[in-house]
Every structure is written in structure tokens, then in C-alpha cells.
Motif scaffolding. Structure first.
Motif, PDB file in Angstrom:
ATOM      1  N   TYR A   1       0.838  -1.198   0.000  1.00  0.00           N
ATOM      2  CA  TYR A   1       0.000   0.000   0.000  1.00  0.00           C
ATOM      3  C   TYR A   1       0.873   1.248   0.000  1.00  0.00           C
ATOM      4  CZ  TYR A   1      -3.832   3.129   1.304  1.00  0.00           C
ATOM      5  OH  TYR A   1      -4.768   4.148   1.328  1.00  0.00           O
ATOM      6  N   GLU A   2       1.873   1.239   0.840  1.00  0.00           N
ATOM      7  CA  GLU A   2       2.737   2.412   0.944  1.00  0.00           C
ATOM      8  C   GLU A   2       3.552   2.627  -0.344  1.00  0.00           C
ATOM      9  OE1 GLU A   2       4.640   1.677   4.714  1.00  0.00           O
ATOM     10  OE2 GLU A   2       2.693   1.990   5.688  1.00  0.00           O
ATOM     11  N   ALA A   3       3.959   1.529  -0.957  1.00  0.00           N
ATOM     12  CA  ALA A   3       4.713   1.664  -2.207  1.00  0.00           C
ATOM     13  C   ALA A   3       3.822   2.204  -3.325  1.00  0.00           C
ATOM     14  CB  ALA A   3       5.295   0.311  -2.609  1.00  0.00           C
ATOM     15  N   LEU A   4       2.569   1.835  -3.277  1.00  0.00           N
ATOM     16  CA  LEU A   4       1.628   2.245  -4.314  1.00  0.00           C
ATOM     17  C   LEU A   4       1.176   3.695  -4.141  1.00  0.00           C
ATOM     18  CD1 LEU A   4      -0.241   1.331  -6.669  1.00  0.00           C
ATOM     19  CD2 LEU A   4      -1.916   0.663  -4.921  1.00  0.00           C
ATOM     20  N   ALA A   5       1.156   4.137  -2.887  1.00  0.00           N
ATOM     21  CA  ALA A   5       0.542   5.428  -2.546  1.00  0.00           C
ATOM     22  C   ALA A   5       0.960   6.587  -3.465  1.00  0.00           C
ATOM     23  CB  ALA A   5       0.805   5.763  -1.083  1.00  0.00           C
ATOM     24  N   PRO A   6       2.245   6.767  -3.753  1.00  0.00           N
ATOM     25  CA  PRO A   6       2.619   7.914  -4.589  1.00  0.00           C
ATOM     26  C   PRO A   6       1.944   7.916  -5.955  1.00  0.00           C
ATOM     27  CG  PRO A   6       4.565   6.932  -3.574  1.00  0.00           C
ATOM     28  CD  PRO A   6       3.416   6.005  -3.286  1.00  0.00           C
ATOM     29  N   GLN A   7       1.652   6.723  -6.487  1.00  0.00           N
ATOM     30  CA  GLN A   7       0.968   6.635  -7.774  1.00  0.00           C
ATOM     31  C   GLN A   7      -0.502   7.008  -7.666  1.00  0.00           C
ATOM     32  OE1 GLN A   7       2.585   2.449  -8.671  1.00  0.00           O
ATOM     33  NE2 GLN A   7       1.111   2.864 -10.306  1.00  0.00           N
ATOM     34  N   ILE A   8      -1.071   6.821  -6.482  1.00  0.00           N
ATOM     35  CA  ILE A   8      -2.514   6.949  -6.310  1.00  0.00           C
ATOM     36  C   ILE A   8      -2.909   8.349  -5.844  1.00  0.00           C
ATOM     37  CG2 ILE A   8      -4.513   6.041  -5.003  1.00  0.00           C
ATOM     38  CD1 ILE A   8      -3.358   4.046  -7.021  1.00  0.00           C
ATOM     39  N   ILE A   9      -2.047   8.940  -5.041  1.00  0.00           N
ATOM     40  CA  ILE A   9      -2.376  10.215  -4.402  1.00  0.00           C
ATOM     41  C   ILE A   9      -2.747  11.288  -5.426  1.00  0.00           C
ATOM     42  CG2 ILE A   9      -1.210  12.190  -3.293  1.00  0.00           C
ATOM     43  CD1 ILE A   9       0.097  10.039  -1.423  1.00  0.00           C
ATOM     44  N   GLU A  10      -3.844  11.993  -5.139  1.00  0.00           N
ATOM     45  CA  GLU A  10      -4.259  13.130  -5.973  1.00  0.00           C
ATOM     46  C   GLU A  10      -4.723  14.256  -5.070  1.00  0.00           C
ATOM     47  OE1 GLU A  10      -6.614  12.472  -9.515  1.00  0.00           O
ATOM     48  OE2 GLU A  10      -6.215  10.319  -9.401  1.00  0.00           O
ATOM     49  N   TYR A  11      -4.461  15.470  -5.510  1.00  0.00           N
ATOM     50  CA  TYR A  11      -4.838  16.639  -4.704  1.00  0.00           C
ATOM     51  C   TYR A  11      -4.918  17.851  -5.610  1.00  0.00           C
ATOM     52  CZ  TYR A  11       0.003  18.054  -5.216  1.00  0.00           C
ATOM     53  OH  TYR A  11       1.199  18.433  -5.763  1.00  0.00           O
ATOM     54  N   GLU A  12      -5.483  18.932  -5.074  1.00  0.00           N
ATOM     55  CA  GLU A  12      -5.507  20.220  -5.779  1.00  0.00           C
ATOM     56  C   GLU A  12      -4.893  21.265  -4.865  1.00  0.00           C
ATOM     57  OE1 GLU A  12      -9.596  20.294  -8.480  1.00  0.00           O
ATOM     58  OE2 GLU A  12      -9.567  21.261  -6.530  1.00  0.00           O
ATOM     59  N   GLU A  13      -4.128  22.155  -5.454  1.00  0.00           N
ATOM     60  CA  GLU A  13      -3.535  23.219  -4.661  1.00  0.00           C
ATOM     61  C   GLU A  13      -3.573  24.502  -5.487  1.00  0.00           C
ATOM     62  OE1 GLU A  13       0.636  22.561  -3.576  1.00  0.00           O
ATOM     63  OE2 GLU A  13       0.830  24.731  -3.360  1.00  0.00           O
ATOM     64  N   ARG A  14      -4.017  25.589  -4.865  1.00  0.00           N
ATOM     65  CA  ARG A  14      -4.023  26.880  -5.567  1.00  0.00           C
ATOM     66  C   ARG A  14      -3.638  27.982  -4.603  1.00  0.00           C
ATOM     67  NH1 ARG A  14      -7.808  24.510  -8.957  1.00  0.00           N
ATOM     68  NH2 ARG A  14      -9.671  24.721  -7.695  1.00  0.00           N
ATOM     69  N   GLU A  15      -2.801  28.882  -5.082  1.00  0.00           N
ATOM     70  CA  GLU A  15      -2.501  30.119  -4.356  1.00  0.00           C
ATOM     71  C   GLU A  15      -1.886  29.898  -2.982  1.00  0.00           C
ATOM     72  OE1 GLU A  15      -3.353  33.121  -5.806  1.00  0.00           O
ATOM     73  OE2 GLU A  15      -5.144  32.799  -7.020  1.00  0.00           O
ATOM     74  N   CYS A  16      -1.262  28.750  -2.778  1.00  0.00           N
ATOM     75  CA  CYS A  16      -0.674  28.528  -1.451  1.00  0.00           C
ATOM     76  C   CYS A  16       0.639  29.307  -1.267  1.00  0.00           C
ATOM     77  CB  CYS A  16      -0.449  27.035  -1.193  1.00  0.00           C
ATOM     78  SG  CYS A  16      -1.968  26.183  -0.758  1.00  0.00           S
ATOM     79  N   ASP A  17       1.368  29.513  -2.381  1.00  0.00           N
ATOM     80  CA  ASP A  17       2.641  30.217  -2.250  1.00  0.00           C
ATOM     81  C   ASP A  17       2.412  31.634  -1.723  1.00  0.00           C
ATOM     82  OD1 ASP A  17       3.572  27.936  -3.282  1.00  0.00           O
ATOM     83  OD2 ASP A  17       4.447  28.789  -5.106  1.00  0.00           O
TER      84      ASP A  17
END
Lengths: 249, 362, 192
Positions: free
Chosen positions: B240-256
Motif C-alpha cells: 500500500y505504501e509503495a503504491l501510494a505515490p501513484q494513487i495520491i491526488e490533490y488540488e492546490e491553488r494560491e498557497c505560495d
């Protein structure tokens, strides 16, 4: 002296099996194995078992097999059968799994006339968890949770499974109660229950009266006496519903 | 793959209808379900569409049975799914746990309703804990929290593939609002988008002659020795942990270069997104971060966003009393950013709720 | 068009959800973003039914809202239920037959409008098209969708009924038009 034969459909690497000495499961599974052999259905059979002592059968057969949760064998086998109707599905469970925690599944599978064969082993107690009262515990019978004997005023009377299933099912269903004390009859019932599924007729259910000397705390003769004198008197053995005619072998 | 949609088309439908079509387009063979609001229309649409495409349906006696029949059907090699909500989701944790233990590629659509108990039939985000870590397991599941009808459609299609490719149970976490509202989306056959659907395969009923062609398949979910179970769970965890980077999805805006990061998931992220735009227009430096996968969680991505932002504060907004908040905190343990919250269990959150909260804490 | 929010409320069976769906469909057909969500609770029948509608050129945020641009209450119970959605910028609309005192109407509103929709439906058209008059009024008050798009969506929704009885089509179109004029007039007169 002839060496005892084992059914071809038994999975030999897991033998000798792990049931207690004197337990009836081995007899039921031998009858089932012989019937599978005789009918030549090993390769299309899916065997599914419950939790409880019946779980020890999960790798008992050289058939594709699956193991589920307590009471949930019926819906798992329903899912398989609905998805792949060409497979022959045998669900194997105890009295607790079938009549108590999974009773809603058993009842509704019967009402829907699911094309399954369910074998329920009735030994009047919860064996795996250490001998508690089951839905099938006889009036007055002592168990770990009815130490002074089952009092029907408080806990009701034993569940008469085949009788209620016979009421719920259409004429195309097969419903019987066998016993490990009548081996040939048991095999006949199992064969009919499988044939009924193969012919696509309907729900097929066999309750098998069985023994549990470990939790009954009985010796060999006491064990057999309890089965034949107490259980078989309370739970009538025979076919309750058959599309094949009762006289047929 | 059988074509279901034909020419890809814009549609204006409810989220439940979008879900039913997505399952159809993804090639689901069979649905098992039990009525509970607000997911009922998934079954209603499925039962109407299914016969045209030779798909199957069974209404079971309860959610335990719906979950376990799905487990059986996927073992036999068919793409199967269910949908539920609230108390139904509670019951389904038992079969979902078995799916986790036996690595069964089931797909479940959860349309969250109010809780605890029967709560409301309407809406909440109160099934986060249950859907991510329900049961007596370790949360080895993949959970997509959708925000739009398009995402319901897209992540159901993707979810079947992820389930069958990696054999972890997949959940699409929607809610009553998404279930019942109408909004536009594009429906399509996956192949038209270059998406290749993973073919299902049986774990039982493998054909051939047992003993001659092959050994029997014995599937088990209980172990005699604690060491056996330990090894299995560690193996699953590692995979599961090895797979996680392939599965993870997110949105990010204007955080900088922001003073505050607003964190939300699911339908609330729409209000958070609008709130950030409105705040920026007013000269308040707000950023937006939204995990799409709640399991596995984009924890490194969130840590990075916090580091890049220089923000001193983070606001967690959810239609629950801290379920998402707990999830976030356990994932970013050690971060020193101060965390504020806007908990509105069982009711909708609109941009003004978030804007007002931000103004009150900055 | 920036974001526009409408709350429609009435008794179950008055056709509130139907006209909400038609309006949303019409906006969608005009390539606008639209969200329509019914309130849904335990009651299948009876009780006040509310439809929440939002229209915009860009993606719409949360599916519900606190204050609407237009609130329309189709029953006196619905008035009570919808007071909360009326704010300083809201056109608050109810039927003139309700005979409500000022204390029963919203404290906050840009304009409070009573329309003779029930009377018009009963006397000039047919009680069944009351909801279509209201739909027309929404268009007259807001221009949130074009009259033509509304007609098309109405046709699409009710085609199966119109086929059986072509007179129904005329009746519905007439109701839509009367409603639209009613809304435009009310807006011009600025009745408070």
C-alpha cells in the motif's frame, strides 16, 4: 484388511484434517467429497465456508474454495452464483452461522430461491468458541452459556431450520435433514441437493445432525446416544421438500 | 469493451445518475444494493439501464449481504459494486473489511448523509472516518472524495481500474448534495479518452482440471498463527505504501506566499475555492489545498505547500465535527502551523461561512 | 451573468420541483452553468418542498446558499419556511391570495412582490398551470434564462403530455407568457 479410501476431491496435503476426534464434520465432508466424486463435479464446484468449526474446511477439498465471516457464507455464495451461474456453489456452515448471525441471509436466499446448495451442520452448540448455547441447543441441554440447562421460557425452543425453510421455498426447492448416523441417506440427500442446483431448479438445503464430543463432554457411546436418542427425536430426519419424488434413490 | 455512451456527450443529470452511467461505462457487470437515502437513484438508474447492456442487479436483504455478495462476485471474476450511506455504510464495514483482508477489487460508492445513527437523509461529511479507517483493519483502502459530477464520473471509471489493477478496495466518497443535485458533466466511453479498462479476472472458478492442470484455489481470511497474520498485514502495508505515490491526488491553488491555507475536501472544497478567490480579491492572502484521495493522503504534498506558503495558519473546513481535521493532523504530525477549524456537522458550508471565519481569525 | 440564486418553495404536489428542473435544464441548454438541488427529507408527500437553483457563467461553488436573489413562496406555509433565504438584495415573491400581514413577511428584502398567480390560473387558464405562471414570473423578474429556452425545456419535459393533448401545449405556453409579463410588470412598478 482394505485401507480406507479417501474421496478424490479431498485435498490430500491438508490431511489428516484438524477436526477434534469424534467430530461429525469429517463424516459430513467425506459424504460430500464422495458425492462430488460420484457426480464428477469437482472442477466446477466452488466451496465456501463460514467461521466457526466449519472454517477448518476452507482448504479441505481440491475444489476452488473461499472462506467468509461468521454467517456470511450465504451472501458470498449468492454473489458468486449470480455473477457466474455456471459454477456449482456449496455453502458450508454451522447452526450458529446459519440460524443465528446469518439467519437473515439464509431466510432471504431461501425466499429468492437462490440456486445454491447450502449444508448446515447442527451440533447443538458453538464449537469453535468453546461450547456456548446455539439456536439448536436442546431444552435442558447444558452449555457454557446455559450452565443449568437451556430454559425455553427464557431462550426459546430450538430452531427447526429445514421446517421453516420448507415453508419459505417454492416446490422447486430441495430441503432435507440428514444425520451422520445414517451415512447412505446423508449422501443421497447431498446428491439430491447438488442435482437440484445443477438442474437450475432452486434453493437446496441440507441440515446435518452432527456430533461434538469435545464440548458435549461425552465419551464415544454417550456421543452416539445423544445424537440418536436425543437429537434425532427432537429434529426429525428426512426429506421435507423434493422436486424428485421421495422414493427416488 | 462494450460501448455504452457512444459519442461523448454533455449531460445535465443528478450525481446518482452520473454514478450509474459511470459504472456502466466502466464495464461493471453486476450491482448489489440495499435501499438507503440518498443513494437510491443509483440503483434506480442501474436497474433501468442494465438490461440494455446485459448487466445484472440484485437487491439484497440488507447491506451486509450487499457487501458480501459484491465480495463473492469479484472473487468469481466479475466487476461488481455497491452503493450505500450512513447506517448502511456502518453495516458494510464488515464486508469491506473482508475485501481489505482478501485484497478484493470491490468498488463502493458512498453518498454521505447526516449522522450519528440515522441522522438525516440529506447530507454530511461524517463518513470520513468510517470510509477511510472503518472495520477492524488498517485502512488499506483507496478513497476518492469527489466534488463535482464530472469527478464522480471520472473517479468511478478510474476506481474500477485502480481496484482491479492493485486489488485494494476503492471507495468513491460523495454526499447527499452531490447525489441529488443536477449539474453539467461530460459522459464518455473510457476508450474515447484513451483510458484502457483493466480486465477483471477470477480468483475462483479458474477452469481446467484440478490436480492435472492446476492446484485448487483456496482463499482464506483467518490465520491460525499470529505470525502468519503479522506477515500478511505487513506485506499489505508495504504494498500500500509503495503504491501510494501513484494513487495520491490533490488540488492546490494560491498557497505560495499566503497567510492562511484553507483545507477542505469533497463538495466543501468548492466553497473553499470560491472563498479563496473572494479573499484574494479583497487583498487577503489565502491559499487552497484539497486532498482528492483521503486514503492514501497527500501528506508530503501538504507539508510542502505549508513550507512554501510561509502561512502561519491553516483553516480546516468540513461538514463534520472534526473527522477530516483528525485525519489531517495525524498525517502532518510535527508541523507547527496553527490549525483553526470550521466544523459544521451535517450542514452545507458556503463561501461566506469560510470568508467570515478567515476574517475572524486573521 | 454573475451568480444568480433562486429558492422556490411550495406544497408537495404544486410542481415546485418540476419548474425548478425545467429552469435548470433551460439554463443548461443555453450553455450556462446551473445547479439544481431539491431539499429532500423524510417526507415523500406533504410538507414544504424547496428547490435551490443557481445559475452562472462559471463553475458554481456550494450547492446550497444562505440568501437568494429571488425567493418565491407558493403557499403561506412556504412563506414561513423561506423567510431565512431573504436578504437585503432579495426579490421576495408570494401569491397575493395569501393575505399576509407585514409581520409575516421577511424583514429583509430589496423588494417584496405579491403576484395574482393563483387567481389568474383559476380564472383565466387552469389551476394546473399555476406553477408554469410562476416559472414565467421567474423569467420576467430575472431574465435568468431566455423565454425561448424556457419554452424548449418545457416542451422537452412535457412532450409526452402534449402529444396526448395538444391543447395543453397552448395552455402552458400561454401561462408561461402571462407569468413573464406579470413578473416584468411587478419589477417595473416596484411594489414594496
Amino acid at each position: 484388511m482394505a485401507t480406507p479410501t479417501v474421496p478424490k476431491s479431498w485435498y490430500l496435503p491438508t490431511k489428516p484434517h484438524k477436526f477434534c476426534p469424534g467430530c461429525g464434520h469429517g463424516i459430513v465432508l467425506k459424504a460430500l467429497g464422495e458425492v462430488i466424486d460420484e457426480m464428477g463435479i469437482q472442477d466446477q464446484t466452488i466451496f465456501g465456508c463460514d467461521i466457526g468449526c466449519s472454517l477448518l474446511s476452507w482448504n479441505f477439498f481440491a475444489c476452488d474454495s473461499t472462506q467468509t465471516h461468521h454467517g456470511r457464507t450465504t451472501p458470498v455464495m449468492t454473489g458468486i452464483k449470480r455473477a457466474r451461474p455456471e459454477l456449482l456453489c456449496i455453502g458450508y456452515m454451522g447452526d450458529g452461522g446459519g440460524y443465528s448471525i446469518g439467519s437473515q441471509h439464509l431466510l432471504n436466499a431461501a425466499v429468492r430461491n437462490e440456486k445454491l446448495t447450502l449444508v448446515l451442520v447442527n451440533n447443538t452448540n458453538y464449537g469453535m468458541t468453546g461450547g456456548q448455547m446455539a439456536p439448536t441447543t436442546l431444552p435442558g441441554q447444558k452449555t457454557e452459556t446455559s450452565p443449568f440447562g437451556r430454559n425455553p421460557e427464557q431462550t426459546g425452543y430450538p430452531t427447526m431450520g429445514p421446517e421453516f425453510i420448507a415453508q419459505l421455498t417454492p416446490d422447486s426447492a430441495y430441503v432435507a435433514r440428514g444425520t451422520v448416523s445414517k451415512y447412505k441417506q446423508l449422501k443421497k440427500y447431498l446428491r439430491s441437493a447438488l442435482r437440484n442446483q445443477m438442474e437450475g431448479n432452486g434453493f437446496s438445503f441440507v441440515e446435518v445432525l452432527s456430533t461434538c464430543p469435545t464440548n458435549w463432554r461425552t465419551n464415544a457411546s454417550q456421543t452416539w446416544n445423544f445424537l440418536e436418542d436425543e437429537m434425532e427425536k427432537y429434529f426429525p430426519v428426512g426429506e421435507l421438500k423434493t422436486p424428485f419424488g421421495k422414493g427416488e434413490k | 469493451m462494450q460501448r455504452v455512451i457512444g459519442e461523448s456527450k454533455r449531460s445535465f443529470v443528478t450525481g446518482n445518475e452520473a454514478a450509474a452511467w459511470a459504472c456502466m461505462a466502466a464495464g461493471a457487470d453486476i450491482m448489489f444494493g440495499y435501499p438507503i437515502t440518498p443513494q437510491n437513484e443509483i440503483m434506480h438508474y442501474w436497474t433501468r439501464i442494465a438490461p440494455q447492456f446485459e448487466r445484472e442487479f440484485l437487491q439484497t436483504e440488507d447491506e451486509l449481504s450487499a457487501g458480501f455478495t459484491v465480495c463473492g462476485a469479484v472473487q468469481s471474476g466479475k466487476k461488481a459494486f455497491t452503493a450505500t450511506a450512513g447506517p448502511g455504510n456502518v453495516l458494510m464495514q464488515e464486508p469491506f473489511g473482508m475485501a481489505e483482508a482478501m485484497r478484493l477489487p470491490i468498488v463502493g460508492i458512498i453518498q454521505q448523509r447526516g449522522g450519528p445513527s440515522s441522522g438525516t437523509v440529506i447530507y454530511s461529511q461524517q463518513e470520513v472516518t468510517l470510509t477511510t479507517f472503518g472495520g477492524n483493519g488498517e485502512g488499506h483502502r483507496i478513497v476518492y472524495s469527489t466534488a463535482t459530477h464530472q469527478e464522480i464520473y471520472d473517479y468511478i471509471v478510474k476506481g474500477f481500474n485502480v481496484a482491479w489493477k492493485h486489488r485494494f478496495p476503492v471507495f468513491i466518497l460523495g454526499d447527499g448534495y452531490q447525489a441529488k443535485m443536477r449539474e453539467p458533466l461530460e459522459m464518455y466511453d473510457p476508450q474515447d479518452k484513451g483510458i484502457e479498462m483493466v480486465e477483471p479476472y477470477p480468483l475462483l472458478g479458474l477452469g481446467g482440471k484440478i490436480g492435472t492442470d492446476r492446484e485448487p484455489s483456496h482463499l482464506c481470511n483467518i490465520y491460525s498463527l499470529e505470525e502468519e497474520l503479522y506477515e500478511v498485514v505487513l506485506k499489505f502495508a508495504a504494498e500500500y505504501e509503495a503504491l501510494a505515490p501513484q494513487i495520491i491526488e490533490y488540488e492546490e491553488r494560491e498557497c505560495d506566499q499566503s497567510d492562511i491555507i484553507i483545507l477542505a475536501h469533497g463538495v466543501v472544497s468548492r466553497a473553499a475555492d470560491d472563498a479563496v478567490k473572494a479573499l484574494r480579491a479583497q487583498g487577503i492572502k489565502a491559499g487552497y489545498f484539497r486532498p482528492i484521495t483521503l486514503r492514501p493522503f497527500p501528506q508530503q504534498q501538504l507539508r510542502d505547500a505549508i513550507a512554501r506558503s510561509g502561512a502561519k495558519k491553516m483553516l480546516i473546513a468540513e461538514s463534520a465535527y472534526g473527522q477530516f481535521d483528525r485525519l489531517v493532523k495525524q498525517e502532518i504530525y510535527g508541523e507547527t502551523i496553527s490549525i483553526e477549524n470550521l466544523f459544521m456537522p451535517g450542514v452545507g458550508i458556503i463561501e461566506n461561512d469560510i470568508i467570515n471565519k478567515v476574517k475572524s481569525i486573521l | 451573468m454573475s451568480l444568480f440564486r433562486i429558492a422556490l418553495a411550495g406544497e408537495g404536489g404544486q410542481g415546485v420541483q418540476s419548474i425548478a428542473e425545467i429552469l435548470a435544464e433551460a439554463a443548461y441548454n443555453e450553455n450556462k452553468q446551473a445547479i439544481y438541488i431539491p431539499n429532500f427529507g423524510l417526507e415523500q408527500r406533504g410538507g414544504v418542498s424547496i428547490a435551490f437553483l443557481q445559475f452562472s457563467e462559471r463553475r458554481i461553488g456550494a450547492p446550497k446558499f444562505q440568501k437568494a436573489d429571488i425567493v418565491i413562496a407558493l403557499s403561506s406555509r412556504a412563506v414561513e419556511r423561506t423567510l431565512t433565504y431573504s436578504g437585503e438584495e432579495t426579490l421576495y415573491v408570494y401569491d397575493s391570495s395569501f393575505k399576509l400581514g407585514p409581520e409575516e413577511l421577511p424583514e429583509q428584502a430589496k423588494q417584496i412582490i405579491d403576484l395574482p398567480a393563483i387567481e389568474t390560473a383559476n380564472n383565466k387558464l387552469h389551476p394546473r398551470v399555476f406553477n408554469i405562471i410562476i416559472m414565467g414570473a421567474v423569467i420576467g423578474l430575472s431574465n435568468v434564462v431566455s423565454f425561448e429556452a424556457a419554452k424548449e425545456a418545457l416542451e422537452h419535459k412535457l412532450a409526452y403530455k402534449f402529444e396526448k393533448d395538444p391543447k395543453l401545449r397552448e395552455l402552458n405556453y400561454k401561462a408561461l407568457e402571462i407569468g413573464k409579463e406579470m413578473g416584468e410588470k411587478a419589477l417595473k412598478e416596484g411594489v414594496v
